[in-house]
Design a protein around this motif. Structure first.
Motif, PDB file in Angstrom:
ATOM      1  N   SER A   8       0.716  -1.217  -0.157  1.00  0.00           N
ATOM      2  CA  SER A   8       0.014  -0.059   0.084  1.00  0.00           C
ATOM      3  C   SER A   8       0.825   1.510  -0.244  1.00  0.00           C
ATOM      4  O   SER A   8       0.370   2.348  -0.471  1.00  0.00           O
ATOM      5  CB  SER A   8      -0.748  -0.052   1.182  1.00  0.00           C
ATOM      6  OG  SER A   8      -1.799  -0.977   1.104  1.00  0.00           O
ATOM      7  N   ALA A  11       0.959   3.252  -3.079  1.00  0.00           N
ATOM      8  CA  ALA A  11      -0.030   4.441  -3.255  1.00  0.00           C
ATOM      9  C   ALA A  11       0.193   5.729  -3.096  1.00  0.00           C
ATOM     10  O   ALA A  11      -0.097   6.742  -3.624  1.00  0.00           O
ATOM     11  CB  ALA A  11      -1.446   4.024  -2.453  1.00  0.00           C
ATOM     12  N   SER A  14       2.700   6.865  -5.457  1.00  0.00           N
ATOM     13  CA  SER A  14       2.182   7.167  -6.739  1.00  0.00           C
ATOM     14  C   SER A  14       1.561   8.768  -6.671  1.00  0.00           C
ATOM     15  O   SER A  14       1.685   9.447  -7.613  1.00  0.00           O
ATOM     16  CB  SER A  14       0.948   6.403  -7.035  1.00  0.00           C
ATOM     17  OG  SER A  14       1.608   5.100  -7.494  1.00  0.00           O
ATOM     18  N   VAL A 108      -6.295   1.495   3.560  1.00  0.00           N
ATOM     19  CA  VAL A 108      -6.267   2.605   2.720  1.00  0.00           C
ATOM     20  C   VAL A 108      -7.567   3.260   2.806  1.00  0.00           C
ATOM     21  O   VAL A 108      -7.826   4.625   2.740  1.00  0.00           O
ATOM     22  CB  VAL A 108      -5.787   1.949   1.492  1.00  0.00           C
ATOM     23  CG1 VAL A 108      -5.655   3.199   0.280  1.00  0.00           C
ATOM     24  CG2 VAL A 108      -4.520   1.508   1.513  1.00  0.00           C
ATOM     25  N   ASP A 136     -10.018  -7.002   0.279  1.00  0.00           N
ATOM     26  CA  ASP A 136      -8.879  -7.620   0.144  1.00  0.00           C
ATOM     27  C   ASP A 136      -8.979  -8.303  -1.219  1.00  0.00           C
ATOM     28  O   ASP A 136      -9.684  -9.495  -0.992  1.00  0.00           O
ATOM     29  CB  ASP A 136      -8.257  -8.504   1.205  1.00  0.00           C
ATOM     30  CG  ASP A 136      -6.796  -9.179   0.644  1.00  0.00           C
ATOM     31  OD1 ASP A 136      -6.597  -9.110  -0.220  1.00  0.00           O
ATOM     32  OD2 ASP A 136      -6.246  -9.800   1.492  1.00  0.00           O
ATOM     33  N   GLU A 164      -5.711   0.775 -12.066  1.00  0.00           N
ATOM     34  CA  GLU A 164      -4.493   1.387 -12.285  1.00  0.00           C
ATOM     35  C   GLU A 164      -3.448   0.865 -11.468  1.00  0.00           C
ATOM     36  O   GLU A 164      -3.607   1.132 -10.018  1.00  0.00           O
ATOM     37  CB  GLU A 164      -4.761   2.547 -12.150  1.00  0.00           C
ATOM     38  CG  GLU A 164      -3.468   3.701 -12.625  1.00  0.00           C
ATOM     39  CD  GLU A 164      -3.767   5.080 -12.492  1.00  0.00           C
ATOM     40  OE1 GLU A 164      -4.665   5.567 -11.754  1.00  0.00           O
ATOM     41  OE2 GLU A 164      -2.898   5.913 -13.013  1.00  0.00           O
ATOM     42  N   GLY A 165      -1.931   0.465 -11.497  1.00  0.00           N
ATOM     43  CA  GLY A 165      -1.336   0.138 -10.607  1.00  0.00           C
ATOM     44  C   GLY A 165      -1.445  -1.217  -9.980  1.00  0.00           C
ATOM     45  O   GLY A 165      -0.992  -1.180  -8.683  1.00  0.00           O
TER      46      GLY A 165
HETATM   47  C1  LIG Z   1       0.673   1.120  -7.052  1.00  0.00           C
HETATM   48  S1  LIG Z   1      -0.779   1.577  -5.996  1.00  0.00           S
HETATM   49  C2  LIG Z   1      -1.782   2.233  -7.038  1.00  0.00           C
HETATM   50  C3  LIG Z   1      -2.952   3.093  -6.559  1.00  0.00           C
HETATM   51  C4  LIG Z   1      -3.726   4.064  -7.585  1.00  0.00           C
HETATM   52  N1  LIG Z   1      -4.523   3.288  -8.245  1.00  0.00           N
HETATM   53  C5  LIG Z   1      -2.609   4.859  -8.277  1.00  0.00           C
HETATM   54  O1  LIG Z   1      -2.563   4.568  -9.458  1.00  0.00           O
HETATM   55  O2  LIG Z   1      -2.190   5.549  -8.000  1.00  0.00           O
HETATM   56  C6  LIG Z   1      -1.572  -0.172  -5.610  1.00  0.00           C
HETATM   57  C7  LIG Z   1      -2.806  -0.023  -4.909  1.00  0.00           C
HETATM   58  O3  LIG Z   1      -3.188  -1.260  -4.726  1.00  0.00           O
HETATM   59  C8  LIG Z   1      -3.801  -1.604  -3.544  1.00  0.00           C
HETATM   60  N2  LIG Z   1      -3.815  -2.874  -3.430  1.00  0.00           N
HETATM   61  C9  LIG Z   1      -2.783  -4.021  -3.651  1.00  0.00           C
HETATM   62  N3  LIG Z   1      -3.107  -5.238  -3.202  1.00  0.00           N
HETATM   63  C10 LIG Z   1      -4.482  -5.189  -3.031  1.00  0.00           C
HETATM   64  C11 LIG Z   1      -5.261  -6.259  -2.559  1.00  0.00           C
HETATM   65  N4  LIG Z   1      -4.919  -7.408  -2.528  1.00  0.00           N
HETATM   66  N5  LIG Z   1      -6.652  -5.677  -2.113  1.00  0.00           N
HETATM   67  C12 LIG Z   1      -7.046  -4.451  -2.241  1.00  0.00           C
HETATM   68  N6  LIG Z   1      -6.399  -3.459  -2.706  1.00  0.00           N
HETATM   69  C13 LIG Z   1      -4.854  -3.892  -2.977  1.00  0.00           C
HETATM   70  C14 LIG Z   1      -2.801  -0.840  -2.472  1.00  0.00           C
HETATM   71  O4  LIG Z   1      -3.389  -0.886  -1.194  1.00  0.00           O
HETATM   72  C15 LIG Z   1      -2.539   0.421  -3.489  1.00  0.00           C
HETATM   73  O5  LIG Z   1      -3.431   1.623  -3.110  1.00  0.00           O
END
Ligand SMILES: C[S@@+](CC[C@H](N)C(=O)[O-])C[C@H]1O[C@@H](n2cnc3c(N)ncnc32)[C@H](O)[C@@H]1O
Length: 277
Positions: A8, A11, A14, A108, A136, A164-165
């Motif tokens: 996380s 985030a 980013s 988050v 999750d 995204e991401g």
């Molecule tokens: C690289 S960040 C991208 C955030 C946003 N979409 C951006 O582009 O700025 C990855 C996001 O995925 C969320 N994430 C990763 N694995 C996850 C999961 N298993 N369940 C829910 N959220 C998840 C993280 O908490 C984080 O906010």
């Protein structure tokens, strides 16, 4: 919320990237998430992985934002769903009344929803209709709740779903499950957009450094990255490809720089936009 030592934290990274290159990202609110801790994390990442994450993520945001803005303009009763929304600002960058649903880990969502409430009350952010869905994505029962929520919420409205991401952090069966949920819920003409890494990224110098950094800093093991190519995207049932592009091509569209035209210095992110048929 302090910057966590897990995935996380990306985030925060980013949002700092979008804030550093706000003239490209057009995310005028990204700076709200910036703190001395996020600046420190970003600088450390830039030093140890690559210094162009600001431009890369700003371009990614701009690309998905412009697609979203056009979709909302063309579809009066549209709805926007952001899977793994992190600290993105899309609901505030599109015209009302398009409602948004944001999905991410509970910690988050808790932090983000309370900050957004406060900033909207203070007039720092415009008022927008946003529903939050803490989940999750790796948890099967959470995914079946998400299926119901997305189905109920979309009903017969045209929708734009963004991932995204996130695609590279999810196992392929989970990604397929999500795509099935979207296919079963979205009406014809709706969009799914996401970024992805292709299998050949594993040889790129920046990726190798990122893999090491994420393992050491966030405990994200290298073997768990989900990589796929355009062939996988063509095989997604119920959708046709509208566009597949990459960050280097988008630099040529939005910038005069050539920082991402060199294989050695970029993280090759690809973007896809699919339409429900
Ligand atoms: C690289 S960040 C991208 C955030 C946003 N979409 C951006 O582009 O700025 C990855 C996001 O995925 C969320 N994430 C990763 N694995 C996850 C999961 N298993 N369940 C829910 N959220 C998840 C993280 O908490 C984080 O906010």
């Amino acid at each position: 919320m302090e910057v966590p030592n897990n995935i996380s934290a990306t985030a925060f990274l980013s949002s700092q990237s979008r804030a550093r290159a706000a003239e490209v990202s057009k995310d005028s609110y990204s700076g709200l998430w910036v703190s001395p801790e996020t600046i420190h994390l970003w600088d450390d990442f830039a030093e140890n992985v690559y210094p162009h994450d600001d431009l890369e993520l700003a371009l990614r945001c701009r690309f998905f934002l412009e697609k979203l803005q056009s979709f909302v303009k063309e579809n009066a009763n549209s709805i926007f769903i952001n899977i793994a929304a992190g600290f993105t600002s899309y609901p505030f960058l599109i015209e009302p009344p398009c409602p948004s649903i944001e999905v991410d880990y509970p910690h988050v969502i808790d932090f983000k929803s309370s900050q957004l409430k406060k900033w909207q009350e203070e007039g720092i952010l415009p008022k927008r209709e946003i529903e939050f869905f803490p989940t999750d994505l790796k948890n099967a029962s959470n995914l079946s709740d998400l299926r119901k929520a997305v189905g109920d919420r979309i009903y017969e409205q045209p929708s734009y779903i963004l991932m995204e991401g996130i695609t590279y952090y999810l196992d392929i069966p989970i990604l397929k499950n999500l795509l099935e949920i979207f296919r079963d819920s979205q009406v014809k003409g709706s969009l799914v957009a996401f970024d992805f890494w292709k299998p050949d990224i594993v040889n790129s110098p920046v990726f190798l450094k990122l893999e090491k950094y994420f393992a050491e800093r966030f405990g994200f093991e290298a073997r768990t990255y989900n990589l796929f190519d355009a062939e996988f995207i063509s095989s997604i049932e119920g959708y046709e490809i509208v566009e597949i592009t990459d960050v280097a091509q988008q630099e040529k569209v939005y910038c005069t720089s050539e920082l991402l035209q060199n294989y050695e210095s970029l993280l090759m992110e690809n973007y896809a936009v699919l339409i429900k048929v």
